[in-house]
Design an enzyme around this catalytic site. Sequence first.
Site, PDB file in Angstrom:
ATOM      1  N   GLY A  61       0.816  -1.209   0.000  1.00 52.70           N
ATOM      2  CA  GLY A  61       0.000   0.000   0.000  1.00 52.70           C
ATOM      3  C   GLY A  61       0.848   1.256   0.000  1.00 52.70           C
ATOM      4  N   GLY A  72       0.784   4.653   3.471  1.00 48.73           N
ATOM      5  CA  GLY A  72       1.966   4.236   2.727  1.00 48.73           C
ATOM      6  C   GLY A  72       2.953   5.365   2.463  1.00 48.73           C
ATOM      7  N   LYS A  79       0.927   4.820  -7.925  1.00 43.69           N
ATOM      8  CA  LYS A  79       1.295   5.320  -6.598  1.00 43.69           C
ATOM      9  C   LYS A  79       2.654   4.786  -6.161  1.00 43.69           C
ATOM     10  CE  LYS A  79      -3.217   6.256  -4.586  1.00 43.69           C
ATOM     11  NZ  LYS A  79      -4.135   6.022  -3.460  1.00 43.69           N
ATOM     12  N   ASP A  96     -10.211  -7.458   2.241  1.00 42.93           N
ATOM     13  CA  ASP A  96      -9.838  -8.559   1.386  1.00 42.93           C
ATOM     14  C   ASP A  96      -8.317  -8.694   1.240  1.00 42.93           C
ATOM     15  OD1 ASP A  96     -11.022 -10.520  -0.125  1.00 42.93           O
ATOM     16  OD2 ASP A  96     -10.570  -9.434  -2.002  1.00 42.93           O
ATOM     17  N   ALA A  97      -7.671  -7.601   0.907  1.00 39.60           N
ATOM     18  CA  ALA A  97      -6.226  -7.626   0.728  1.00 39.60           C
ATOM     19  C   ALA A  97      -5.521  -7.866   2.062  1.00 39.60           C
ATOM     20  CB  ALA A  97      -5.757  -6.318   0.105  1.00 39.60           C
ATOM     21  N   CYS A 152      -3.226 -13.671  14.838  1.00 40.82           N
ATOM     22  CA  CYS A 152      -3.088 -13.274  13.443  1.00 40.82           C
ATOM     23  C   CYS A 152      -4.183 -12.250  13.147  1.00 40.82           C
ATOM     24  CB  CYS A 152      -3.156 -14.472  12.499  1.00 40.82           C
ATOM     25  SG  CYS A 152      -4.814 -15.020  12.036  1.00 40.82           S
ATOM     26  N   CYS A 197      -7.687 -13.692  13.635  1.00 37.03           N
ATOM     27  CA  CYS A 197      -8.087 -14.379  14.868  1.00 37.03           C
ATOM     28  C   CYS A 197      -9.362 -13.774  15.459  1.00 37.03           C
ATOM     29  CB  CYS A 197      -6.973 -14.312  15.904  1.00 37.03           C
ATOM     30  SG  CYS A 197      -5.717 -15.577  15.689  1.00 37.03           S
ATOM     31  N   CYS A 237     -36.740  -5.392   1.646  1.00 38.21           N
ATOM     32  CA  CYS A 237     -37.985  -4.616   1.682  1.00 38.21           C
ATOM     33  C   CYS A 237     -37.779  -3.217   2.253  1.00 38.21           C
ATOM     34  CB  CYS A 237     -39.074  -5.373   2.438  1.00 38.21           C
ATOM     35  SG  CYS A 237     -38.662  -5.643   4.150  1.00 38.21           S
ATOM     36  N   CYS A 277      -9.016 -20.187  15.617  1.00 34.64           N
ATOM     37  CA  CYS A 277      -8.977 -19.397  14.383  1.00 34.64           C
ATOM     38  C   CYS A 277      -8.775 -20.341  13.197  1.00 34.64           C
ATOM     39  CB  CYS A 277      -7.824 -18.408  14.461  1.00 34.64           C
ATOM     40  SG  CYS A 277      -7.484 -17.532  12.936  1.00 34.64           S
TER      41      CYS A 277
END
Lengths: 641, 320
Positions: free
Chosen positions: A19, A24, A67, A115-116, A153, A156, A168, A432
């Site tokens: 990142g 970053g 970037k 996600d990443a 992690c 966890c 609705c 986990c």
Amino acid sequence: MASQQQLSAIKGAKVLMVGAGGIGCELLKTLALSGFQDIHIIDMDTIEVSNLNRQFLFRKSHVGLSKAKVARDAVLRFRPNVSITSYHANVKNQEFNVDFFKQFSVVLNGLDNLDARRHVNRLCLAADVPLVESGTTGFLGQVTVHVKGKTECYECQPKPAPKTYPVCTITSTPSKFVHCIVWAKDLLFAKLFGDKNQENDLNVRSSDPASSSDHAEDIFELNKDETIEHYGRRVFDHVFGYNIEVALSNEDTWKNRNKPRPIYSRDILPDEPTKQNGNADKNCATDGQSLISAMASLGMKNPQEIWSLMENSRIFIEAIKLFFTKREKDVGNLAFDKDDQLAVEFVTAAANIRAESFGIPMHSLFESKGIAGNIVHAVATTNAIIAGLIVIEAIKVLQNDANNYRMTYCLEHPSRKMLLMPVEPFEPNKSCYVCSETPLSLEINTHSAKLRDLVEKIVKAKLGMNFPLIMHGAALLYEVGDDLDEDMVANYNANLEKVLSELPSPVVSGTILSVEDLQQELSCNINVKHRDEFDEEKEPDGMVLSGWQETSLEKGDSSKTLGNGESTSKTLPSTKDADKNDDTDIVVSGRKRKLDEASSAVDISSEANSSKKPEVLDDDDDDLVMLDDGDSAINKKKRLQ
Amino acid sequence: MDGEELTEQETQLYDRQIRVWGADAQRRLSKAHVLVCGMKGAVAEFCKNIVLAGIGSLTLVDNRLVTEEALSANFLIPPDEGVFGGKTVAELCCDSLKDFNPMVRVSVIKGEPSSFNEEFLKTFDVIVVSCCSLAEKKSVNEKCRKLPKRTSFYTVDCRDSCGEIFVDLQDYKYAKKKLDDTVECQLSYPSFEESISVRWKAHPRKVSKLFYALRVIERFEEAERRNPGETSISDLPGVLKLKKEMCESQSVNEAHIPNALLERLVTNPTEFPPVCAVIGGILGQEVIKAISGKGDPLKNFFYFDAVDGKGIIEDISSQP
Ligand SMILES: [Zn+2]
């Protein structure tokens, strides 16, 4: 100044940064200043104007460039002797496999999405490389340390899922502005300008089957013999007038609710076509879709202003006109994008008209854009602080100084005098599914659910796998990869369409499936249990995975208190599902965390404390700090005025 | 809401932060004038933060020529010696800062903080001093307090892995969100001199040891006529002797200022870049709060030590 031991650890380290955004940029600068010599940086994004207020390595002239590359060049200008390797790529690409990760001494995340983060967490576990994770939202931020076998992690603790709303509420009974935004963006915008084949609940089937005829579908098609103005008004009258009348006919719905008011275009706008009093010609001269704007056409400038019903209606019609005249090619395959000015204008206007109809306060374009685009609030200062804290933790990790690892929260309001609050990290969670071997269990209708449902809704969406492989005993049911031959691909595709119990190796109640991601080197077992019925509202997936938890973003109570002796309540770092191109999400989980009350506090007023030992806590301060799964991010949105 | 609207360009550039502090605060920022004296690492971080945030103007004071030390934690100075060409630290930083945000006016004034007169100081809303002597801090602070309009005053310094911020907002009124309402609050700040003159015995309980350690070093540097930050391990005996004297005169036990902490601060007076980032970030946030008049400001000292990782606020005001 760093000590000699610190300096040698820093000089010998090879660091991977994931990142090059808000955190970053700050992190790369601080690493270079601190003496790091070998830094690799991955980021798939390109620079946008809204980054420039905090991503200080970027200039206006860099908009559109990578970037990672621009950040590298900028830092080399003031520290030319540092080796910086940039990758303009998605960290989930296969080139960044476990072997790639193994070359680094530590991985530092400055990511913007769950996600990443999960992906990097798994690779770090598989490669046995320590991870320092971070996030910021507005003035809140946090840094955590994840070292395999020593601390928890990243996964966890349960992670929040993006907020979803019951169908609705969106289609029939909105009570908040966000419901109107979701309706305008996901239903109306998608219906008019998106893929026609997509499922869309815009026209809910009414109880009378006759009334939900083909006519309801045609209404959104532009007829050959009508003007776009006419078409726009027809759509307007249908969704804000006719549909509301239909809804009103369902008396039961409104017993305990305020009735909406149908709105027709003839009551709001004069019959003549809306006049353009702006400078539409100027728009044509310049290229780029962001410059095609209904606001500009109508001579409206201030995005902070709340438009009247008439102004919203004009924007609504004008935006439709502009889409069909200036952006014809886009119509039919548009997806909402917060950086698409015309799309934001249309969604703002549509949401406001609907809000007006339902007696919900209207909002400005600026606010609507934030809600529609899930825009995370971001300031440079928090990112700078968090980047400093990441480097401090990274140096401890490099020295293997496990006793001093801390997770640190950057707070908006002090807690026990602290704005920066260090907390001892947790031990790994024994159940986990990512860093331990605990099996998951899945309730599913094995007679109706297809393998595709399992792959999409569980393996990809919930477990976050990119290249899954699913096995039942020795039988391979499904696999994704670049190196598969055609027969296998055909075979797997056929399996996808099969119901679980009818697979070549049938999946039934009691089956144990083994699911693996070869890139993430993550594998886990799923115990399958058959169930016939699922609650449509509460269990919309038609299956329930347990042993894997997720928390909801919206729980009502948004501020949690810290410590027992404190009288004021404070908002804790909280959870936010960040969108792409922004800085973060923050997760605080619900367990008791031992505060690190180190020796720096001194009680000067008491002469009795004369020993050389660290002060013994003698007051009733409670050292245990309760960090609940706060969710103030939603609340934060309302801070705008 | 006073004043004119933000321009389209400003709204676009500052979008993400307007979502944090509102358009009104952004307008106030764009009209504020900030003076900083002493361009070391933490101040460089601070300047970057407020220039990005869109402050109206920033004026820099630092007559030093570039040295290895000035470079160490300051990313605003390009390392290429050819560029220096007799330029002062402030001039070099100015060039970099201008580049960060073309909408902010950044300029340099030559001079010493102690020589600034009222005419000059009153053109600023915020004054930040760093790497100044004890006498300079006191004198600039006193002048600020005599100005016809309220001027926010800050000192900031980092040594070893520690940092300190002092805040004097005088009599300060601000707005604070309480549930869905905005409430008016008021705080009254002591000057730097008043704060450090409060008898240690009268302090709140468990004040950060850094407060005391830094007072000892500040006094030592003044007595020895050193520039701020000009100490080494050979000064430790002298510093420890002074500590003993100060503790005795304040009637507190010597153990309240650990020798190990003094040793760190005396031996490594240079800045640690991650700490500069933290301190410069906190100071940036505080200055933005003070200008916008929104949110609880810190009162009146802030400490951060990378060794324990705590960022602590201490309120050391005169007792009634
Ligand atoms: Zn785990």
